[in-house]
Design an enzyme around this catalytic site. Structure first.
Site, PDB file in Angstrom:
ATOM      1  N   SER A 100       5.401   8.190 -17.964  1.00  0.00           N
ATOM      2  CA  SER A 100       4.427   8.385 -19.051  1.00  0.00           C
ATOM      3  C   SER A 100       5.016   9.306 -20.106  1.00  0.00           C
ATOM      4  CB  SER A 100       3.137   8.998 -18.502  1.00  0.00           C
ATOM      5  OG  SER A 100       2.306   9.448 -19.558  1.00  0.00           O
ATOM      6  N   LYS A 106       4.114  12.411 -12.908  1.00  0.00           N
ATOM      7  CA  LYS A 106       5.021  11.609 -13.723  1.00  0.00           C
ATOM      8  C   LYS A 106       6.272  12.415 -14.109  1.00  0.00           C
ATOM      9  CE  LYS A 106       2.804   7.721 -13.781  1.00  0.00           C
ATOM     10  NZ  LYS A 106       3.379   6.494 -13.166  1.00  0.00           N
ATOM     11  N   TYR A 145      -1.902  14.061 -12.826  1.00  0.00           N
ATOM     12  CA  TYR A 145      -1.202  12.839 -13.220  1.00  0.00           C
ATOM     13  C   TYR A 145       0.071  13.162 -13.991  1.00  0.00           C
ATOM     14  CZ  TYR A 145      -0.249   8.434 -15.632  1.00  0.00           C
ATOM     15  OH  TYR A 145       0.362   7.314 -16.132  1.00  0.00           O
ATOM     16  N   ASP A 182       0.867  -1.173   0.000  1.00  0.00           N
ATOM     17  CA  ASP A 182       0.000   0.000   0.000  1.00  0.00           C
ATOM     18  C   ASP A 182       0.903   1.222   0.000  1.00  0.00           C
ATOM     19  OD1 ASP A 182      -1.782   2.042   0.366  1.00  0.00           O
ATOM     20  OD2 ASP A 182      -2.786   1.163   2.119  1.00  0.00           O
ATOM     21  N   ASN A 220       5.606   0.273 -10.518  1.00  0.00           N
ATOM     22  CA  ASN A 220       4.500   0.439 -11.459  1.00  0.00           C
ATOM     23  C   ASN A 220       3.249   0.995 -10.793  1.00  0.00           C
ATOM     24  OD1 ASN A 220       2.807  -0.352 -13.965  1.00  0.00           O
ATOM     25  ND2 ASN A 220       1.844  -1.497 -12.309  1.00  0.00           N
TER      26      ASN A 220
END
Length: 613
Positions: free
Chosen positions: A150, A193, A189, A68, A95
């Protein structure tokens, strides 16, 4: 308990890309201890059961550990478990992560809550886990850390508006405040990244003297469940199957990208069953290269023509027009590949209001212009070859008839291709219409087929016209090689046309594929149409310098004011002396009709008329 198997921890390994990474490793012939890190143990156990069912035989082992990323206690316990069971960790695949942008947009979380949750999960939790795992990694003989990042996180990609998916993400919304809540919101997001990329660089700095290899890995645009969008919807938007990303990560673990340690690397695999897809940068680069080579060939022909003081004839006009068409097409390509086209956008069923429709319209119009310019340039090359063949086969009755047929075919097919370009969508505004969907006409399959079939038919006619060069007398082996080289070039044009048509259909008429292969076909056509004449001109000049100039009616070596047409077009080891004799002062050439044949002397081909016996 230690094992000879490489120990790999994959966080978020129960679903999406994490599951595909575990599967790729489990399928490998190299044995691994694959540890699936997941927030809920039962979900990890379900993932293991699915892998064993899908892959009954494997050299690797599977286990699950609770991870977690929002809980330090959970992370500490996970590392303790791995230490007690395996004693070391060979590869850590960070990941696990998520996106809360949709929750912010829908009002389920405040802006601060959403940003804090995203950074805590994607960056802070990952950093804590990596820090805890370092002692185990340093016990490995080949330690590796992978941060799954990403392609949307790179600062340079935020300026990319040529690729349809990035165009949707990077295009600015309309002026005014508040901004409309449309499209896929990824602000939090993407920023995490980007932060993860910097985190990777820091860990690379910290551990490089310890022999730990570190990467940020961008697996590509994958059809995972990230962001709350279904995998099928993502695939329709151009997303790759997650297995592509899993295999790429496995390659990194197995050492295939060791030379890129310390860098952010991107998967280069293409869509499943779609292995020839190109991006706009590749199409532009190939377009520039092929256009430059084509213009060099054409300009060389012009320079040689002026150097030899040849008259300005129809072939000279076609060469100049070809140069203008090629330059015009390159300019059009540059803009429509940057602006995008309706055809590309319509492949995305979730079209965003952020698209600049005026740029799309401009890009779509420029595509039509580029297709006309390409057709004109290709047909001009055909005309140059027709002029060449008609001169060296002049007087051969059936060749003359084929030549006339070819000229008619050239005119008719050119008109047909141009009409198909503008009329396949009626009204023409459908070419740049997004809503309602204009249908299949924007893919321009009819125009492509007409152009391709016409190209092939005309190329076959040109080969038939050139047939007398081979069949009318016996030749030496070297002569046959030279002649069949001419036929091979013509056949190559047909092959390139077929490849181009097949690939475009296979790629659903992708504009980048159309542009790239059109550029290749343009270069090949320029080479085939102009190489014989350029080679012939240079050969004639070389023979003159070597002293092969005496002709009937001439003093040996006496300069000529201007080369004859046949001399200019001779290239297959033709004898220039006979060609020059036809135009030399004091030499009369008075054929007697009505019977026409072709005489070959010293490999020279020129028409002459003889009386019937």
């Amino acid at each position: 308990m230690t094992s000879d198997k490489k120990v790999v921890l994959v966080t978020g390994g129960n679903t999406g890309l994490g599951f595909e990474i575990a599967k790729a490793l489990y399928q490998s012939e190299i044995p691994y201890e694959i540890i699936i890190g997941t927030r809920t143990i039962s979900k990890g156990e379900d993932a293991i059961a699915a892998l064993r069912k899908e892959i009954p035989q494997s050299a690797s082992s599977l286990s699950v550990v609770q991870v977690d990323l929002n809980s330090d206690a959970s992370l500490e316990k996970a590392i303790e478990t791995i230490s007690s069971q395996h004693g070391r960790l060979d590869s850590l695949v960070n990941n696990g992560g998520g996106s809360f942008d949709a929750d912010i947009q829908e009002g389920k979380m405040t802006l601060r809550e959403g940003f804090n949750a995203t950074w805590d999960l994607n960056v802070s939790g990952t950093h804590v886990l990596t820090t805890l795992a370092v002692p185990l990694l340093l016990k490995s003989t080949d330690p590796r850390i992978l941060f799954i990042t990403s392609g949307t996180s790179t600062l340079t990609e935020t300026e990319n508006t040529t690729h349809p998916n990035l165009a949707r993400l990077n295009a600015g919304p309309p002026a005014g405040w508040p901004k409309p809540k449309v499209g896929m919101a990824l602000t939090a997001y993407r920023s995490t990244k980007t932060g993860l990329n910097m985190l990777m660089r820091e860990w690379h700095r910290i551990l490089k003297n310890d022999g730990v290899k570190v990467w940020a890995v961008s697996p590509g645009f994958l059809a995972t469940g990230l962001g709350g969008i279904g995998s099928e919807s993502l695939k329709k938007m151009g997303a790759l199957d997650p297995s592509v990303g899993g295999q790429f990560v496995r390659d990194v673990i197995q050492g295939k990208r060791d030379e890129d340690a310390g860098k952010a690397i991107r998967a280069t695999a293409s869509r499943k069953h779609d292995t020839m897809r190109y991006d706009s940068y590749e199409a532009q680069d190939v377009g520039y290269a092929c256009a430059a080579l084509s213009v060099i060939i054409l300009v060389s022909r012009v320079i040689i023509s002026r150097w030899r003081r040849e008259p300005v004839d129809l072939s000279f006009v076609f060469v100049v027009l070809s140069i203008l068409m090629i330059i015009g097409r390159v300019i059009a390509n540059n803009f429509y590949l940057r602006f995008g086209t309706t055809n590309e956008v319509l492949k995305d069923p979730h079209v965003s209001d952020y698209y600049d429709t005026s740029r799309l319209k401009t890009g779509s119009i420029l595509v039509l212009l580029a297709r006309v310019l390409l057709t004109a340039a290709l047909w001009f090359q055909i005309c140059l070859l027709l002029l060449f063949y008609s001169r060296i086969t002049s007087g051969i009755t059936w060749a003359d008839r084929l030549t006339k047929t070819a000229w008619i075919t050239v005119v008719v097919t050119f008109i047909a291709v141009v009409l198909a370009t503008f009329l396949e969508c009626r009204p023409i505004s459908l070419y740049w219409q997004i809503e309602p969907n204009p249908g299949q006409c924007v893919r321009a399959y009819v125009q492509l087929l007409i152009q391709g079939i016409a190209n092939i038919v005309i190329d076959l006619l040109l080969l038939f016209i050139a047939y007398p060069l081979v069949c009318l007398r016996k030749r030496s082996l070297s002569e046959y090689i030279s002649l069949y080289s001419l036929f091979a070039l013509g056949t190559f044009c047909i092959v390139i046309t077929i490849i181009r048509v097949v690939l475009i259909f296979n790629e659903d008429s992708s504009q980048t594929t159309r542009s790239l292969w059109a550029s290749v076909q343009m270069f090949v056509s320029c080479f085939v149409a102009n190489a014989p004449t350029i080679y012939g001109s240079l050969r004639v000049a070389q023979r003159k310098r070597s002293g092969h100039r005496s002709t009937p009616g001439y003093a040996s070596g006496e300069p000529l004011s201007r080369p004859s047409r046949l001399e200019r077009d001779s290239w297959i080891k033709m004898d220039e002396e006979i060609a020059l004799a036809r135009t030399a002062p004091g030499v009369q050439y008075n054929p007697t009709p009505p019977f026409t044949t072709a005489i070959f002397d010293n490999d020279n081909i020129y028409p002459t008329s003889q009386s019937r016996p």
